[in-house]
Design a protein around this motif. Structure first.
Motif, PDB file in Angstrom:
ATOM      1  N   LEU A   1       0.838  -1.192   0.000  1.00 44.30           N
ATOM      2  CA  LEU A   1       0.000   0.000   0.000  1.00 44.30           C
ATOM      3  C   LEU A   1       0.878   1.249   0.000  1.00 44.30           C
ATOM      4  CD1 LEU A   1      -2.686  -1.005   2.658  1.00 44.30           C
ATOM      5  CD2 LEU A   1      -2.988  -0.949   0.170  1.00 44.30           C
ATOM      6  N   SER A   2       0.462   2.256  -0.748  1.00 41.49           N
ATOM      7  CA  SER A   2       1.245   3.494  -0.768  1.00 41.49           C
ATOM      8  C   SER A   2       1.282   4.139   0.612  1.00 41.49           C
ATOM      9  CB  SER A   2       0.655   4.472  -1.793  1.00 41.49           C
ATOM     10  OG  SER A   2      -0.712   4.739  -1.514  1.00 41.49           O
ATOM     11  N   ASP A   3       0.193   4.024   1.363  1.00 42.62           N
ATOM     12  CA  ASP A   3       0.156   4.451   2.752  1.00 42.62           C
ATOM     13  C   ASP A   3       0.349   3.196   3.591  1.00 42.62           C
ATOM     14  OD1 ASP A   3      -0.197   5.741   5.129  1.00 42.62           O
ATOM     15  OD2 ASP A   3      -2.224   6.475   4.713  1.00 42.62           O
ATOM     16  N   ARG A   4       1.596   2.873   3.841  1.00 44.68           N
ATOM     17  CA  ARG A   4       1.946   1.560   4.363  1.00 44.68           C
ATOM     18  C   ARG A   4       1.630   1.424   5.854  1.00 44.68           C
ATOM     19  NH1 ARG A   4       7.750  -1.578   4.335  1.00 44.68           N
ATOM     20  NH2 ARG A   4       7.071  -3.426   3.172  1.00 44.68           N
ATOM     21  N   PRO A   5       1.152   0.247   6.274  1.00 48.81           N
ATOM     22  CA  PRO A   5       0.915   0.024   7.700  1.00 48.81           C
ATOM     23  C   PRO A   5       2.213   0.069   8.501  1.00 48.81           C
ATOM     24  CG  PRO A   5      -0.188  -1.642   6.357  1.00 48.81           C
ATOM     25  CD  PRO A   5       0.738  -0.897   5.453  1.00 48.81           C
ATOM     26  N   ASP A   6       2.065   0.370   9.797  1.00 47.20           N
ATOM     27  CA  ASP A   6       3.222   0.342  10.699  1.00 47.20           C
ATOM     28  C   ASP A   6       3.551  -1.082  11.129  1.00 47.20           C
ATOM     29  OD1 ASP A   6       3.798   3.308  11.288  1.00 47.20           O
ATOM     30  OD2 ASP A   6       1.639   3.158  11.600  1.00 47.20           O
ATOM     31  N   PHE A   7       2.524  -1.911  11.269  1.00 48.28           N
ATOM     32  CA  PHE A   7       2.754  -3.301  11.635  1.00 48.28           C
ATOM     33  C   PHE A   7       1.526  -4.126  11.296  1.00 48.28           C
ATOM     34  CE2 PHE A   7       1.168  -1.317  15.563  1.00 48.28           C
ATOM     35  CZ  PHE A   7       0.206  -2.208  16.004  1.00 48.28           C
ATOM     36  N   ILE A   8       1.675  -5.436  11.448  1.00 48.60           N
ATOM     37  CA  ILE A   8       0.603  -6.392  11.165  1.00 48.60           C
ATOM     38  C   ILE A   8       0.113  -6.978  12.478  1.00 48.60           C
ATOM     39  CG2 ILE A   8       0.080  -8.648  10.136  1.00 48.60           C
ATOM     40  CD1 ILE A   8       2.174  -7.950   7.968  1.00 48.60           C
ATOM     41  N   PHE A   9      -1.192  -7.045  12.635  1.00 47.98           N
ATOM     42  CA  PHE A   9      -1.810  -7.856  13.680  1.00 47.98           C
ATOM     43  C   PHE A   9      -2.265  -9.159  13.034  1.00 47.98           C
ATOM     44  CE2 PHE A   9      -3.372  -4.835  17.253  1.00 47.98           C
ATOM     45  CZ  PHE A   9      -2.358  -5.274  18.081  1.00 47.98           C
ATOM     46  N   ASN A  10      -1.698 -10.270  13.482  1.00 49.62           N
ATOM     47  CA  ASN A  10      -2.175 -11.589  13.082  1.00 49.62           C
ATOM     48  C   ASN A  10      -3.190 -12.035  14.116  1.00 49.62           C
ATOM     49  OD1 ASN A  10      -2.477 -14.377  12.487  1.00 49.62           O
ATOM     50  ND2 ASN A  10      -0.653 -14.848  13.717  1.00 49.62           N
ATOM     51  N   GLY A  11      -4.456 -12.158  13.693  1.00 54.29           N
ATOM     52  CA  GLY A  11      -5.535 -12.410  14.631  1.00 54.29           C
ATOM     53  C   GLY A  11      -5.773 -13.859  14.999  1.00 54.29           C
ATOM     54  N   GLY A  12      -4.945 -14.785  14.511  1.00 53.16           N
ATOM     55  CA  GLY A  12      -5.105 -16.183  14.890  1.00 53.16           C
ATOM     56  C   GLY A  12      -5.861 -17.005  13.865  1.00 53.16           C
ATOM     57  N   ASP A  13      -5.994 -18.311  14.152  1.00 50.41           N
ATOM     58  CA  ASP A  13      -6.411 -19.302  13.166  1.00 50.41           C
ATOM     59  C   ASP A  13      -5.489 -19.206  11.954  1.00 50.41           C
ATOM     60  OD1 ASP A  13      -8.321 -20.282  14.824  1.00 50.41           O
ATOM     61  OD2 ASP A  13     -10.023 -19.872  13.517  1.00 50.41           O
ATOM     62  N   CYS A  14      -4.222 -19.315  12.253  1.00 53.21           N
ATOM     63  CA  CYS A  14      -3.190 -19.215  11.224  1.00 53.21           C
ATOM     64  C   CYS A  14      -3.251 -20.399  10.273  1.00 53.21           C
ATOM     65  CB  CYS A  14      -1.808 -19.176  11.878  1.00 53.21           C
ATOM     66  SG  CYS A  14      -1.643 -17.937  13.166  1.00 53.21           S
ATOM     67  N   ILE A  15      -3.510 -21.575  10.830  1.00 52.50           N
ATOM     68  CA  ILE A  15      -3.544 -22.799  10.028  1.00 52.50           C
ATOM     69  C   ILE A  15      -4.980 -23.324   9.946  1.00 52.50           C
ATOM     70  CG2 ILE A  15      -1.154 -23.377  10.541  1.00 52.50           C
ATOM     71  CD1 ILE A  15      -2.160 -25.398  12.606  1.00 52.50           C
ATOM     72  N   MET A  16      -5.215 -24.230   9.017  1.00 52.20           N
ATOM     73  CA  MET A  16      -6.580 -24.697   8.792  1.00 52.20           C
ATOM     74  C   MET A  16      -7.171 -25.311  10.049  1.00 52.20           C
ATOM     75  SD  MET A  16      -9.224 -24.877   6.965  1.00 52.20           S
ATOM     76  CE  MET A  16      -8.770 -24.463   5.280  1.00 52.20           C
ATOM     77  N   ASP A  17      -6.443 -26.267  10.656  1.00 51.69           N
ATOM     78  CA  ASP A  17      -6.981 -26.838  11.886  1.00 51.69           C
ATOM     79  C   ASP A  17      -5.967 -27.750  12.553  1.00 51.69           C
ATOM     80  OD1 ASP A  17      -9.301 -27.438  13.725  1.00 51.69           O
ATOM     81  OD2 ASP A  17      -8.720 -29.455  13.087  1.00 51.69           O
ATOM     82  N   ALA A  18      -5.733 -27.487  13.848  1.00 53.21           N
ATOM     83  CA  ALA A  18      -4.951 -28.404  14.674  1.00 53.21           C
ATOM     84  C   ALA A  18      -5.802 -29.075  15.729  1.00 53.21           C
ATOM     85  CB  ALA A  18      -3.801 -27.640  15.350  1.00 53.21           C
ATOM     86  N   LEU A  19      -7.049 -28.653  15.873  1.00 53.57           N
ATOM     87  CA  LEU A  19      -7.894 -29.171  16.939  1.00 53.57           C
ATOM     88  C   LEU A  19      -8.138 -30.672  16.826  1.00 53.57           C
ATOM     89  CD1 LEU A  19     -10.617 -26.366  17.148  1.00 53.57           C
ATOM     90  CD2 LEU A  19      -9.071 -27.023  18.993  1.00 53.57           C
ATOM     91  N   LYS A  20      -8.337 -31.135  15.597  1.00 59.45           N
ATOM     92  CA  LYS A  20      -8.752 -32.528  15.444  1.00 59.45           C
ATOM     93  C   LYS A  20      -7.880 -33.317  14.469  1.00 59.45           C
ATOM     94  CE  LYS A  20     -12.352 -31.121  12.102  1.00 59.45           C
ATOM     95  NZ  LYS A  20     -12.152 -29.680  12.256  1.00 59.45           N
ATOM     96  N   HIS A  21      -6.665 -32.826  14.217  1.00 62.23           N
ATOM     97  CA  HIS A  21      -5.767 -33.522  13.295  1.00 62.23           C
ATOM     98  C   HIS A  21      -4.541 -34.059  14.028  1.00 62.23           C
ATOM     99  CE1 HIS A  21      -8.164 -31.254  10.319  1.00 62.23           C
ATOM    100  NE2 HIS A  21      -7.906 -32.298   9.559  1.00 62.23           N
ATOM    101  N   GLU A  22      -3.999 -35.117  13.487  1.00 62.64           N
ATOM    102  CA  GLU A  22      -2.821 -35.733  14.079  1.00 62.64           C
ATOM    103  C   GLU A  22      -1.567 -34.914  13.773  1.00 62.64           C
ATOM    104  OE1 GLU A  22      -2.734 -38.113  16.185  1.00 62.64           O
ATOM    105  OE2 GLU A  22      -4.828 -38.747  16.073  1.00 62.64           O
TER     106      GLU A  22
END
Length: 310
Positions: free
Chosen positions: A65-86
């Protein structure tokens, strides 16, 4: 005074008032922007479905972006799912995540843990829960603590840990703060500078309208919002925030829908999903997107929903 002089004098007087008002408007000082944040949440990266490519495009778009952000907030659920996978499947998902970050991330990033980042809570073999939990996600996200606080420029920030194991839930978790974390939040808000605004990041919304439409939650003839959809302890959190009027903004994801709720002086933004409908297009009316959040020195906030796919 004759009619001609009356209208002339009236016009002059009106003109003077207009000029005066225009001058007064010119003297109004607009609040200065303190920080610009790119909030990327619910990326749900995994092998296949073009998920890694989509994640890369979202980072590229936000950082170019031409008006660039100062930083990124990663809000979670980074991966598809770890709750029920091996373990092997979860490791493959985190490998995709780390590969994109290594190649694409340029800005500083602060993260919250999402429910789908937590390994094993929904596995049928619940006796093995003790070996699972959030430790793996914390290592992947570079977190020393599940929840934390920091300051940047005119703002103070809190990142919370929203999802907690619930043995009675088929999903394996509910949305709340554990007692240790709530006590920490109380203490942190007390210690913060009361003259500086506060922004709170949580994966699951504290307060949001979106959960009403995430599923057919009205089929019982009553609106029923499941405990994993929105903080079940929202009442005591909003009571805490009410004692600290410098708490101005709450950012979340989780629902893959977007809204803005203003309640008791706090603006709550539920900010959609980078993955949209889990990499199957839109989720309801909302395309894959991230949100630009502008924070101002007076505690105000503005946001923009940014679809990033061509």
């Amino acid at each position: 005074m004759n009619r001609r002089n009356f209208f002339r004098n009236t016009a002059l007087a009106t003109g003077g008032l207009l000029v005066g008002n225009a001058s007064a408007r010119a003297d109004v000082v607009k609040p200065r922007r303190s920080l610009r944040i790119a909030h990327l949440t619910d990326i749900h990266v995994m092998p296949g479905k073009g998920a890694a490519e989509g994640m890369a495009k979202a980072f590229q778009h936000a950082q170019s972006l031409s008006d660039r952000p100062d930083f990124i907030f990663n809000g979670g659920d980074c991966i598809m799912d770890a709750l029920k996978h091996e373990k092997a499947e979860v490791a493959a998902q985190w490998s995709e995540w780390q590969g994109v970050l290594k190649n694409e991330r340029e800005l500083p990033m602060y993260s919250a843990i999402g429910n789908h980042d937590v390994w094993g809570w929904a596995l049928k073999d619940r006796a093995r829960r003790g070996d699972y939990g959030k430790r793996w996600a914390m290592e992947e996200l570079g977190l020393d603590r599940r929840y934390y606080a920091f300051e940047k420029k005119d703002w103070q920030f809190v990142a919370l840990d929203s999802a907690h194991v619930d043995l009675n839930s088929e999903r394996g978790y509910t949305a709340r703060l554990d007692e240790e974390q709530f006590a920490w939040l109380q203490d942190t808000l007390e210690r913060f500078d009361a003259n500086k605004p506060v922004c709170v990041l949580s994966h699951i919304p504290i307060i949001s309208f979106c959960p009403f439409f995430d599923g057919e939650n009205e089929t019982s003839s009553d609106w029923v919002v499941p405990g994993p959809w929105m903080h079940i302890d929202a009442r005591r959190i909003k009571d805490l925030f009410a004692r600290h009027p410098n708490v101005k903004v709450g950012l979340s994801g989780h629902i893959h829908l977007a809204d803005e709720v203003k309640y008791l002086g706090v603006t709550y933004l539920c900010n959609g999903a980078v993955s949209g409908g889990w990499w199957d297009g839109n989720y309801q009316e909302f395309p894959p997107a991230y949100v630009i959040v502008d924070l101002y020195e007076d505690g105000s906030v503005r946001s923009q929903y940014v679809p990033y796919l061509a």
